[in-house]
Design a protein around this motif. Structure first.
Motif, PDB file in Angstrom:
ATOM      1  N   THR A 172      11.669  18.780  -1.523  1.00  0.00           N
ATOM      2  CA  THR A 172      11.891  17.729  -2.526  1.00  0.00           C
ATOM      3  C   THR A 172      13.141  16.894  -2.312  1.00  0.00           C
ATOM      4  OG1 THR A 172      12.961  19.342  -3.966  1.00  0.00           O
ATOM      5  CG2 THR A 172      10.622  18.944  -4.350  1.00  0.00           C
ATOM      6  N   LEU A 173      14.103  17.377  -1.546  1.00  0.00           N
ATOM      7  CA  LEU A 173      15.366  16.653  -1.375  1.00  0.00           C
ATOM      8  C   LEU A 173      15.599  16.304   0.090  1.00  0.00           C
ATOM      9  CD1 LEU A 173      17.731  18.901  -3.551  1.00  0.00           C
ATOM     10  CD2 LEU A 173      16.699  16.718  -4.226  1.00  0.00           C
ATOM     11  N   THR A 174      16.207  15.157   0.316  1.00  0.00           N
ATOM     12  CA  THR A 174      16.631  14.800   1.665  1.00  0.00           C
ATOM     13  C   THR A 174      17.839  15.656   2.037  1.00  0.00           C
ATOM     14  OG1 THR A 174      18.205  13.105   0.945  1.00  0.00           O
ATOM     15  CG2 THR A 174      15.900  12.395   1.289  1.00  0.00           C
ATOM     16  N   GLY A 175      18.222  15.610   3.290  1.00  0.00           N
ATOM     17  CA  GLY A 175      19.398  16.353   3.731  1.00  0.00           C
ATOM     18  C   GLY A 175      20.656  15.925   2.997  1.00  0.00           C
ATOM     19  N   SER A 176      20.840  14.630   2.821  1.00  0.00           N
ATOM     20  CA  SER A 176      22.042  14.162   2.116  1.00  0.00           C
ATOM     21  C   SER A 176      22.000  14.554   0.643  1.00  0.00           C
ATOM     22  CB  SER A 176      22.225  12.649   2.274  1.00  0.00           C
ATOM     23  OG  SER A 176      21.158  11.945   1.692  1.00  0.00           O
ATOM     24  N   GLN A 177      20.816  14.550   0.038  1.00  0.00           N
ATOM     25  CA  GLN A 177      20.704  14.998  -1.352  1.00  0.00           C
ATOM     26  C   GLN A 177      21.014  16.486  -1.466  1.00  0.00           C
ATOM     27  OE1 GLN A 177      16.679  13.630  -2.029  1.00  0.00           O
ATOM     28  NE2 GLN A 177      17.395  11.919  -3.311  1.00  0.00           N
ATOM     29  N   GLN A 178      20.598  17.273  -0.488  1.00  0.00           N
ATOM     30  CA  GLN A 178      20.912  18.702  -0.505  1.00  0.00           C
ATOM     31  C   GLN A 178      22.417  18.922  -0.407  1.00  0.00           C
ATOM     32  OE1 GLN A 178      18.619  21.309   2.059  1.00  0.00           O
ATOM     33  NE2 GLN A 178      16.830  19.963   1.883  1.00  0.00           N
ATOM     34  N   ARG A 179      23.074  18.185   0.474  1.00  0.00           N
ATOM     35  CA  ARG A 179      24.526  18.334   0.605  1.00  0.00           C
ATOM     36  C   ARG A 179      25.230  17.928  -0.684  1.00  0.00           C
ATOM     37  NH1 ARG A 179      22.855  16.560   5.543  1.00  0.00           N
ATOM     38  NH2 ARG A 179      23.378  14.378   5.139  1.00  0.00           N
ATOM     39  N   ARG A 180      24.706  16.932  -1.355  1.00  0.00           N
ATOM     40  CA  ARG A 180      25.286  16.520  -2.633  1.00  0.00           C
ATOM     41  C   ARG A 180      25.067  17.598  -3.694  1.00  0.00           C
ATOM     42  NH1 ARG A 180      24.070  10.767  -5.708  1.00  0.00           N
ATOM     43  NH2 ARG A 180      25.871  10.872  -7.072  1.00  0.00           N
ATOM     44  N   ALA A 181      23.893  18.179  -3.719  1.00  0.00           N
ATOM     45  CA  ALA A 181      23.573  19.220  -4.700  1.00  0.00           C
ATOM     46  C   ALA A 181      24.430  20.469  -4.506  1.00  0.00           C
ATOM     47  CB  ALA A 181      22.086  19.575  -4.621  1.00  0.00           C
ATOM     48  N   VAL A 182      24.827  20.741  -3.274  1.00  0.00           N
ATOM     49  CA  VAL A 182      25.667  21.911  -2.987  1.00  0.00           C
ATOM     50  C   VAL A 182      26.965  21.844  -3.786  1.00  0.00           C
ATOM     51  CG1 VAL A 182      27.113  22.908  -1.158  1.00  0.00           C
ATOM     52  CG2 VAL A 182      24.696  22.494  -0.753  1.00  0.00           C
ATOM     53  N   THR A 183      27.456  20.648  -4.042  1.00  0.00           N
ATOM     54  CA  THR A 183      28.719  20.523  -4.776  1.00  0.00           C
ATOM     55  C   THR A 183      28.608  21.099  -6.186  1.00  0.00           C
ATOM     56  OG1 THR A 183      28.266  18.291  -5.617  1.00  0.00           O
ATOM     57  CG2 THR A 183      29.348  18.451  -3.462  1.00  0.00           C
ATOM     58  N   PHE A 184      27.409  21.170  -6.729  1.00  0.00           N
ATOM     59  CA  PHE A 184      27.224  21.709  -8.082  1.00  0.00           C
ATOM     60  C   PHE A 184      27.567  23.204  -8.145  1.00  0.00           C
ATOM     61  CE2 PHE A 184      23.665  18.375  -8.836  1.00  0.00           C
ATOM     62  CZ  PHE A 184      24.602  17.369  -8.872  1.00  0.00           C
ATOM     63  N   TYR A 185      27.431  23.899  -7.033  1.00  0.00           N
ATOM     64  CA  TYR A 185      27.785  25.319  -7.016  1.00  0.00           C
ATOM     65  C   TYR A 185      29.290  25.499  -7.195  1.00  0.00           C
ATOM     66  CZ  TYR A 185      23.131  26.801  -5.602  1.00  0.00           C
ATOM     67  OH  TYR A 185      21.786  27.058  -5.586  1.00  0.00           O
ATOM     68  N   ARG A 186      30.067  24.582  -6.606  1.00  0.00           N
ATOM     69  CA  ARG A 186      31.528  24.660  -6.713  1.00  0.00           C
ATOM     70  C   ARG A 186      32.052  24.007  -7.982  1.00  0.00           C
ATOM     71  NH1 ARG A 186      30.787  23.049  -1.311  1.00  0.00           N
ATOM     72  NH2 ARG A 186      31.261  20.921  -1.918  1.00  0.00           N
ATOM     73  N   ASP A 187      31.362  22.960  -8.434  1.00  0.00           N
ATOM     74  CA  ASP A 187      31.830  22.182  -9.579  1.00  0.00           C
ATOM     75  C   ASP A 187      30.639  21.821 -10.476  1.00  0.00           C
ATOM     76  OD1 ASP A 187      33.153  20.533 -11.361  1.00  0.00           O
ATOM     77  OD2 ASP A 187      33.399  18.881  -9.949  1.00  0.00           O
ATOM     78  N   PRO A 188      30.190  22.763 -11.306  1.00  0.00           N
ATOM     79  CA  PRO A 188      29.016  22.517 -12.158  1.00  0.00           C
ATOM     80  C   PRO A 188      29.174  21.288 -13.057  1.00  0.00           C
ATOM     81  CG  PRO A 188      29.616  24.830 -12.221  1.00  0.00           C
ATOM     82  CD  PRO A 188      30.708  24.115 -11.487  1.00  0.00           C
ATOM     83  N   HIS A 189      30.403  20.972 -13.434  1.00  0.00           N
ATOM     84  CA  HIS A 189      30.619  19.816 -14.308  1.00  0.00           C
ATOM     85  C   HIS A 189      30.214  18.505 -13.624  1.00  0.00           C
ATOM     86  CE1 HIS A 189      32.261  17.388 -17.500  1.00  0.00           C
ATOM     87  NE2 HIS A 189      32.977  16.711 -16.619  1.00  0.00           N
ATOM     88  N   SER A 190      30.302  18.452 -12.306  1.00  0.00           N
ATOM     89  CA  SER A 190      29.913  17.227 -11.605  1.00  0.00           C
ATOM     90  C   SER A 190      28.428  16.919 -11.808  1.00  0.00           C
ATOM     91  CB  SER A 190      30.251  17.316 -10.117  1.00  0.00           C
ATOM     92  OG  SER A 190      29.477  18.309  -9.483  1.00  0.00           O
ATOM     93  N   ALA A 191      27.611  17.930 -12.000  1.00  0.00           N
ATOM     94  CA  ALA A 191      26.185  17.706 -12.280  1.00  0.00           C
ATOM     95  C   ALA A 191      26.021  16.955 -13.593  1.00  0.00           C
ATOM     96  CB  ALA A 191      25.434  19.030 -12.326  1.00  0.00           C
ATOM     97  N   GLN A 192      26.777  17.347 -14.584  1.00  0.00           N
ATOM     98  CA  GLN A 192      26.726  16.675 -15.889  1.00  0.00           C
ATOM     99  C   GLN A 192      27.156  15.219 -15.764  1.00  0.00           C
ATOM    100  OE1 GLN A 192      25.404  17.770 -18.514  1.00  0.00           O
ATOM    101  NE2 GLN A 192      26.187  16.537 -20.168  1.00  0.00           N
ATOM    102  N   GLU A 193      28.197  14.978 -14.983  1.00  0.00           N
ATOM    103  CA  GLU A 193      28.671  13.605 -14.796  1.00  0.00           C
ATOM    104  C   GLU A 193      27.611  12.739 -14.127  1.00  0.00           C
ATOM    105  OE1 GLU A 193      32.260  14.236 -12.617  1.00  0.00           O
ATOM    106  OE2 GLU A 193      33.438  14.615 -14.428  1.00  0.00           O
ATOM    107  N   ILE A 194      26.955  13.270 -13.137  1.00  0.00           N
ATOM    108  CA  ILE A 194      25.902  12.513 -12.447  1.00  0.00           C
ATOM    109  C   ILE A 194      24.718  12.298 -13.370  1.00  0.00           C
ATOM    110  CG2 ILE A 194      24.221  12.632 -10.575  1.00  0.00           C
ATOM    111  CD1 ILE A 194      26.460  13.970  -8.905  1.00  0.00           C
ATOM    112  N   ARG A 195      24.351  13.321 -14.105  1.00  0.00           N
ATOM    113  CA  ARG A 195      23.201  13.214 -15.027  1.00  0.00           C
ATOM    114  C   ARG A 195      23.429  12.121 -16.058  1.00  0.00           C
ATOM    115  NH1 ARG A 195      21.319  14.738 -19.855  1.00  0.00           N
ATOM    116  NH2 ARG A 195      23.205  15.814 -20.498  1.00  0.00           N
ATOM    117  N   GLN A 196      24.652  11.969 -16.521  1.00  0.00           N
ATOM    118  CA  GLN A 196      24.958  10.996 -17.567  1.00  0.00           C
ATOM    119  C   GLN A 196      25.301   9.614 -17.023  1.00  0.00           C
ATOM    120  OE1 GLN A 196      28.053  13.118 -19.691  1.00  0.00           O
ATOM    121  NE2 GLN A 196      26.563  13.822 -21.204  1.00  0.00           N
ATOM    122  N   SER A 197      25.406   9.476 -15.721  1.00  0.00           N
ATOM    123  CA  SER A 197      25.807   8.216 -15.110  1.00  0.00           C
ATOM    124  C   SER A 197      24.721   7.151 -15.256  1.00  0.00           C
ATOM    125  CB  SER A 197      26.086   8.434 -13.618  1.00  0.00           C
ATOM    126  OG  SER A 197      26.293   7.210 -12.964  1.00  0.00           O
TER     127      SER A 197
END
Length: 82
Positions: A33-58
């Motif tokens: 379901t995700l491209t390679g770059s999307q996977q690398r971006r999603a990996v950041t959520f493991y280290r910084d879960p709050h960044s997922a919220q920021e992206i979701r609300q953007s």
């Protein structure tokens, strides 16, 4: 089972439910379901879960497209790995 950036981040996480099988399954869902770059971006959520919220609300178009793909990935992972 698959190996890639998502499974690597999953195994390195402190989540109690992690296992090679689960993390490999989650990676397989990401590969579907995700491209390679999307996977690398999603990996950041493991280290910084709050960044997922920021992206979701953007309101930025790129973030909205990514969040749609990420949501599809989450659903696929639930179906495959549930």
């Amino acid at each position: 089972m698959a190996f890639g950036p998502i499974s690597k981040a999953c195994m390195a996480s402190d989540r109690k439910a992690r296992s090679r099988q689960l993390c490999g399954c989650i990676q397989a869902a990401a590969d579907q379901t995700l491209t390679g770059s999307q996977q690398r971006r999603a990996v950041t959520f493991y280290r910084d879960p709050h960044s997922a919220q920021e992206i979701r609300q953007s309101d930025r178009g790129g973030n909205e497209r990514f969040w749609k793909a990420y949501s599809d990935y989450g659903e696929r992972a639930r179906q495959l790995c549930g």
